[in-house]
Write a protein that holds these residues in place. Structure first.
Motif, PDB file in Angstrom:
ATOM      1  N   GLU A  70      15.032  31.002  43.367  1.00  0.00           N
ATOM      2  CA  GLU A  70      14.565  29.693  42.910  1.00  0.00           C
ATOM      3  C   GLU A  70      13.338  29.245  43.707  1.00  0.00           C
ATOM      4  OE1 GLU A  70      17.582  26.736  42.795  1.00  0.00           O
ATOM      5  OE2 GLU A  70      19.024  27.997  41.704  1.00  0.00           O
ATOM      6  N   VAL A  71      13.387  29.445  45.033  1.00  0.00           N
ATOM      7  CA  VAL A  71      12.273  29.017  45.879  1.00  0.00           C
ATOM      8  C   VAL A  71      11.001  29.775  45.527  1.00  0.00           C
ATOM      9  CG1 VAL A  71      11.376  29.055  48.246  1.00  0.00           C
ATOM     10  CG2 VAL A  71      13.693  28.237  47.804  1.00  0.00           C
ATOM     11  N   LEU A  72      11.094  31.081  45.376  1.00  0.00           N
ATOM     12  CA  LEU A  72       9.912  31.893  45.084  1.00  0.00           C
ATOM     13  C   LEU A  72       9.341  31.562  43.715  1.00  0.00           C
ATOM     14  CD1 LEU A  72      11.090  35.317  46.541  1.00  0.00           C
ATOM     15  CD2 LEU A  72       9.349  33.805  47.488  1.00  0.00           C
ATOM     16  N   GLN A  73      10.223  31.330  42.741  1.00  0.00           N
ATOM     17  CA  GLN A  73       9.745  30.961  41.408  1.00  0.00           C
ATOM     18  C   GLN A  73       9.049  29.606  41.453  1.00  0.00           C
ATOM     19  OE1 GLN A  73       9.737  32.754  38.461  1.00  0.00           O
ATOM     20  NE2 GLN A  73       8.409  31.050  37.887  1.00  0.00           N
ATOM     21  N   ALA A  74       9.612  28.666  42.209  1.00  0.00           N
ATOM     22  CA  ALA A  74       8.996  27.338  42.322  1.00  0.00           C
ATOM     23  C   ALA A  74       7.627  27.429  42.995  1.00  0.00           C
ATOM     24  CB  ALA A  74       9.918  26.404  43.101  1.00  0.00           C
ATOM     25  N   LEU A  75       7.532  28.251  44.027  1.00  0.00           N
ATOM     26  CA  LEU A  75       6.247  28.416  44.713  1.00  0.00           C
ATOM     27  C   LEU A  75       5.199  29.017  43.789  1.00  0.00           C
ATOM     28  CD1 LEU A  75       7.368  29.697  48.226  1.00  0.00           C
ATOM     29  CD2 LEU A  75       6.250  27.525  47.717  1.00  0.00           C
ATOM     30  N   GLN A  76       5.598  30.018  42.993  1.00  0.00           N
ATOM     31  CA  GLN A  76       4.657  30.635  42.075  1.00  0.00           C
ATOM     32  C   GLN A  76       4.196  29.641  41.012  1.00  0.00           C
ATOM     33  OE1 GLN A  76       6.300  34.263  40.471  1.00  0.00           O
ATOM     34  NE2 GLN A  76       6.705  35.121  42.490  1.00  0.00           N
ATOM     35  N   MET A 134       0.934  42.265  42.916  1.00  0.00           N
ATOM     36  CA  MET A 134       1.656  41.003  42.781  1.00  0.00           C
ATOM     37  C   MET A 134       0.707  39.857  42.452  1.00  0.00           C
ATOM     38  SD  MET A 134       4.799  41.541  42.856  1.00  0.00           S
ATOM     39  CE  MET A 134       5.241  39.797  42.821  1.00  0.00           C
ATOM     40  N   ARG A 135      -0.512  39.905  42.934  1.00  0.00           N
ATOM     41  CA  ARG A 135      -1.510  38.887  42.577  1.00  0.00           C
ATOM     42  C   ARG A 135      -1.690  38.841  41.064  1.00  0.00           C
ATOM     43  NH1 ARG A 135      -4.667  35.041  45.713  1.00  0.00           N
ATOM     44  NH2 ARG A 135      -4.194  35.527  47.877  1.00  0.00           N
ATOM     45  N   LEU A 136      -1.758  40.025  40.454  1.00  0.00           N
ATOM     46  CA  LEU A 136      -1.908  40.081  39.005  1.00  0.00           C
ATOM     47  C   LEU A 136      -0.659  39.548  38.315  1.00  0.00           C
ATOM     48  CD1 LEU A 136      -3.584  41.053  36.536  1.00  0.00           C
ATOM     49  CD2 LEU A 136      -2.366  43.236  36.737  1.00  0.00           C
ATOM     50  N   VAL A 137       0.512  40.001  38.772  1.00  0.00           N
ATOM     51  CA  VAL A 137       1.774  39.594  38.149  1.00  0.00           C
ATOM     52  C   VAL A 137       1.975  38.087  38.255  1.00  0.00           C
ATOM     53  CG1 VAL A 137       4.286  39.819  38.330  1.00  0.00           C
ATOM     54  CG2 VAL A 137       2.841  41.848  38.512  1.00  0.00           C
ATOM     55  N   GLY A 139      -0.334  35.904  38.295  1.00  0.00           N
ATOM     56  CA  GLY A 139      -1.427  35.179  37.665  1.00  0.00           C
ATOM     57  C   GLY A 139      -2.418  34.616  38.651  1.00  0.00           C
ATOM     58  N   SER A 140      -2.517  35.257  39.846  1.00  0.00           N
ATOM     59  CA  SER A 140      -3.367  34.740  40.906  1.00  0.00           C
ATOM     60  C   SER A 140      -4.707  35.454  41.010  1.00  0.00           C
ATOM     61  CB  SER A 140      -2.633  34.831  42.246  1.00  0.00           C
ATOM     62  OG  SER A 140      -1.436  34.088  42.212  1.00  0.00           O
ATOM     63  N   PRO A 289      -3.096  29.353  24.905  1.00  0.00           N
ATOM     64  CA  PRO A 289      -3.868  28.470  25.788  1.00  0.00           C
ATOM     65  C   PRO A 289      -4.171  29.097  27.145  1.00  0.00           C
ATOM     66  CG  PRO A 289      -1.569  27.759  25.646  1.00  0.00           C
ATOM     67  CD  PRO A 289      -1.763  28.804  24.597  1.00  0.00           C
ATOM     68  N   ALA A 290      -3.473  30.212  27.482  1.00  0.00           N
ATOM     69  CA  ALA A 290      -3.708  30.869  28.766  1.00  0.00           C
ATOM     70  C   ALA A 290      -4.780  31.952  28.661  1.00  0.00           C
ATOM     71  CB  ALA A 290      -2.403  31.486  29.274  1.00  0.00           C
TER      72      ALA A 290
END
Length: 310
Positions: A70-76, A134-137, A139-140, A289-290
């Motif tokens: 949950e924390v990692l998803q929220a941060l992303q 992971m940057r790509l995954v 969306g960063s 829209p993305a």
């Protein structure tokens, strides 16, 4: 507490193996274990039952695993929102690139791109292979540039990501030349006279490639690993000082080969000690829209229309 500790812990919970998770996280197993121990120190309790195999989580570990997701998803999600307010503008293309390519391939590629495509405003994010992907995954970044070999493919879903080939890169063994221009050390070596070997740290993408080259060699290769690092530039620096043989991408050593500061460590009759890899660009497929920013979309359209260089 560092978020990478949570990412490590989630990986361990899912693989149930310290060695496998260390490989996936592109760190050595001792370093991975230390990070799990640091997380346990922060939590104040054991999170992993080390008396069982495969590895199991303790009850406290199971609780933290659920919370970590949950924390990692929220941060992303928060990061994605913040990036929406980023002031860089629509004309800057963000590239996630592993360190080796960032130092070797990328600068020359951008120069060629400016000649053929036009001026490009770019932001380079240099990372290890895992974090670049992971940057790509997450969306960063707009584009990921990375090596590819069929033996070590990235697990990127074809329905979500697309790829174009930018060219090819050959990795081969090099060594410092002596005063006569001959190699200081020459493969294959002998059982009683091991050659000093400058290797990639365990888990490094190029290290896995070199391991495969050596394993598949028809001629036994006799090496003594005297140094290791994650980065090709670090290995090149050591090779230039005469510390041993290093397997390096051609783009990293072409200037040194021309000046004869480095030479091939493989004699003419010894074949099979090099490997050709693709250099590829990846992006997430635009969706509603993305959709990709205008400059990134224009660049991708151009890249997709080109034949890869060698």
């Amino acid at each position: 507490m560092e978020t990478k500790w949570l990412e490590d812990f989630v990986s361990l919970a899912e693989t149930r193996s310290f060695s496998r998770s260390a490989q996936l996280r592109h760190v050595t197993q001792p370093a991975f274990s230390r990070r799990i121990q640091a997380l346990e120190g922060w939590a104040g309790t054991d999170l992993v039952d080390r008396s069982s195999y495969p590895t199991r989580l303790t009850p406290a570990g199971e609780t933290l695993y659920a919370q970590s997701l949950e924390v990692l998803q929220a941060l992303q999600s928060t990061r994605a929102m913040l990036r929406g307010h980023h002031s860089a503008g629509q004309d800057v293309i963000e590239f996630a690139v592993p360190h080796t390519l960032a130092f070797t391939f990328f600068p020359a590629w951008v120069s060629l791109l400016r000649e053929k495509f036009g001026p490009v405003k770019s932001r380079l994010i240099a990372l290890n292979v895992h974090d670049a992907v992971m940057r790509l995954v997450e969306g960063s970044c707009d584009l990921l540039i990375a090596y590819h070999h069929t033996s070590q493919p990235f697990q990127l879903a074809a329905d979500r990501y697309e790829m174009v080939s930018l060219g090819q890169e050959v990795i081969a063994p090099y060594v410092k030349a002596d005063s006569d221009g001959a190699p200081l050390f020459q493969l294959p070596g002998r059982p009683g006279q091991l050659l000093p070997y400058l290797g990639y740290a365990p888990g490094a993408y190029l290290g896995q490639t070199v391991d495969m080259i050596l394993k598949q060699s028809a001629t036994p290769i006799h090496l003594d690993r005297v140094y290791e690092t994650d980065m090709a530039e670090g290995l090149k620096a050591m090779a230039l000082e005469g510390h041993g043989i290093a397997f390096l991408p051609y783009s990293a050593v072409k200037k040194e080969l021309r000046s004869r500061k480095l030479v091939s460590a493989a004699p003419a009759g010894l074949t099979g000690l090099e490997m050709t890899m693709d250099v590829r660009a990846y992006r997430e497929k635009p969706n509603g829209p993305a959709a990709a920013k205008g400059t990134a979309q224009a660049l991708w359209t151009y890249l997709a229309s080109q034949k890869p260089s060698k």
